[in-house]
Design a protein around this motif. Structure first.
Motif, mmCIF file in Angstrom:
data_model
loop_
_atom_site.group_PDB
_atom_site.id
_atom_site.type_symbol
_atom_site.label_atom_id
_atom_site.label_comp_id
_atom_site.label_asym_id
_atom_site.label_seq_id
_atom_site.Cartn_x
_atom_site.Cartn_y
_atom_site.Cartn_z
ATOM 1 N N VAL A 65 33.336 -38.322 64.101
ATOM 2 C CA VAL A 65 33.359 -39.261 62.973
ATOM 3 C C VAL A 65 34.128 -38.668 61.796
ATOM 4 N N GLY A 66 33.927 -37.380 61.528
ATOM 5 C CA GLY A 66 34.653 -36.747 60.426
ATOM 6 C C GLY A 66 36.098 -36.455 60.762
ATOM 7 N N GLY A 67 36.383 -36.294 62.044
ATOM 8 C CA GLY A 67 37.751 -35.971 62.443
ATOM 9 C C GLY A 67 38.687 -37.163 62.457
ATOM 10 N N LEU A 68 38.156 -38.345 62.654
ATOM 11 C CA LEU A 68 39.024 -39.527 62.692
ATOM 12 C C LEU A 68 39.720 -39.793 61.359
ATOM 13 N N LEU A 93 37.432 -47.085 63.509
ATOM 14 C CA LEU A 93 36.219 -46.776 62.743
ATOM 15 C C LEU A 93 35.152 -47.856 62.879
ATOM 16 N N ALA A 94 35.558 -49.112 63.009
ATOM 17 C CA ALA A 94 34.566 -50.184 63.095
ATOM 18 C C ALA A 94 34.157 -50.499 64.528
ATOM 19 N N GLY A 95 35.054 -50.297 65.483
ATOM 20 C CA GLY A 95 34.752 -50.724 66.834
ATOM 21 C C GLY A 95 34.446 -49.621 67.821
ATOM 22 N N LEU A 96 35.019 -48.461 67.638
ATOM 23 C CA LEU A 96 34.847 -47.409 68.630
ATOM 24 C C LEU A 96 33.819 -46.352 68.239
ATOM 25 N N ILE A 97 33.439 -46.315 66.995
ATOM 26 C CA ILE A 97 32.451 -45.327 66.566
ATOM 27 C C ILE A 97 31.066 -45.674 67.098
ATOM 28 N N PRO A 99 30.103 -47.299 69.896
ATOM 29 C CA PRO A 99 29.892 -46.855 71.281
ATOM 30 C C PRO A 99 29.748 -45.330 71.391
ATOM 31 N N ALA A 100 30.422 -44.589 70.523
ATOM 32 C CA ALA A 100 30.267 -43.127 70.531
ATOM 33 C C ALA A 100 28.840 -42.743 70.133
ATOM 34 N N PHE A 101 28.286 -43.438 69.157
ATOM 35 C CA PHE A 101 26.888 -43.178 68.767
ATOM 36 C C PHE A 101 25.925 -43.527 69.901
ATOM 37 N N VAL A 102 26.178 -44.637 70.569
ATOM 38 C CA VAL A 102 25.318 -45.036 71.681
ATOM 39 C C VAL A 102 25.413 -44.009 72.803
ATOM 40 N N ALA A 103 26.618 -43.554 73.101
ATOM 41 C CA ALA A 103 26.790 -42.543 74.150
ATOM 42 C C ALA A 103 26.109 -41.231 73.758
ATOM 43 N N GLY A 104 26.227 -40.855 72.496
ATOM 44 C CA GLY A 104 25.553 -39.637 72.023
ATOM 45 C C GLY A 104 24.039 -39.760 72.113
ATOM 46 N N ALA A 105 23.519 -40.914 71.748
ATOM 47 C CA ALA A 105 22.070 -41.127 71.839
ATOM 48 C C ALA A 105 21.607 -41.114 73.287
ATOM 49 N N TRP A 106 22.373 -41.736 74.174
ATOM 50 C CA TRP A 106 22.031 -41.749 75.604
ATOM 51 C C TRP A 106 22.032 -40.327 76.156
ATOM 52 N N LEU A 107 23.064 -39.556 75.799
ATOM 53 C CA LEU A 107 23.138 -38.166 76.249
ATOM 54 C C LEU A 107 21.950 -37.363 75.734
#
Length: 126
Positions: A65-68, A93-97, A99-107
Motif C-alpha cells: 500500500v505504501g509502495g504504490l 488504489l481503489a480497485g486492486l488494494i 483484493p490485496a487486503f482480502v488475500a492478506g486476511a485469508w493468508l
C-alpha cells in the motif's frame, strides 16, 4: 524314563529407586490450565508465533500500500495511463488494494489456524 532336570525359575531384580525415578508426568493441557511456569512457556510460544505472523502480514500489506504511491511518484508516466477512462493510480488504489487486503486476511487466518493446530498437536503429544 529319563527325566529332564527342571530349569531354575527366573528372578527379576529391580531397584526400589526405579519407581522414585518415574515421577508422574502431567499433560501439557493441565500445565496450561493450572497456569504453571511450563504452561506459561507454552502459551508464550503460541502468542509469539501468532504475533510474528501478524507482523509479517501487516508489513507486506504496508509495503504494498505504501509502495504504490511511491511507484507512481518515481515513475510519473504511469500516472498518465488510463484504464476504462480512469487514471491508472485511481484504478490500482481503489480497485486492486481491497483484493490485496482480502488475500492478506485469508493468508493470516489460514496460517494462524495452522499455528494453532501445531500447538494443539504439541500439547496433546506431551
Amino acid at each position: 524314563m529319563t527325566r529332564t532336570p527342571e530349569r531354575p525359575r527366573r528372578e527379576v531384580v529391580t531397584s526400589p529407586r526405579t519407581t522414585a525415578a518415574r515421577r508422574p508426568r502431567y499433560p501439557a493441557t493441565r500445565e496450561i490450565d493450572e497456569q504453571t511456569r511450563l504452561g506459561e512457556v507454552y502459551m508464550r510460544s503460541l502468542i509469539r508465533t501468532q504475533l510474528r505472523l501478524a507482523l509479517f502480514v501487516c508489513t507486506v500489506l504496508a509495503c504494498v500500500v505504501g509502495g504504490l504511491p511511491l511507484l507512481f511518484l518515481l515513475v510519473p508516466h504511469l500516472s498518465d495511463l488510463r484504464v476504462a477512462g480512469l487514471p491508472l493510480p485511481w484504478v490500482v488504489l481503489a480497485g486492486l488494494i481491497y483484493p490485496a487486503f482480502v488475500a492478506g486476511a485469508w493468508l493470516h487466518v489460514r496460517q494462524a489456524e495452522r499455528n494453532e493446530r501445531h500447538f494443539a498437536d504439541l500439547v496433546e503429544r506431551q
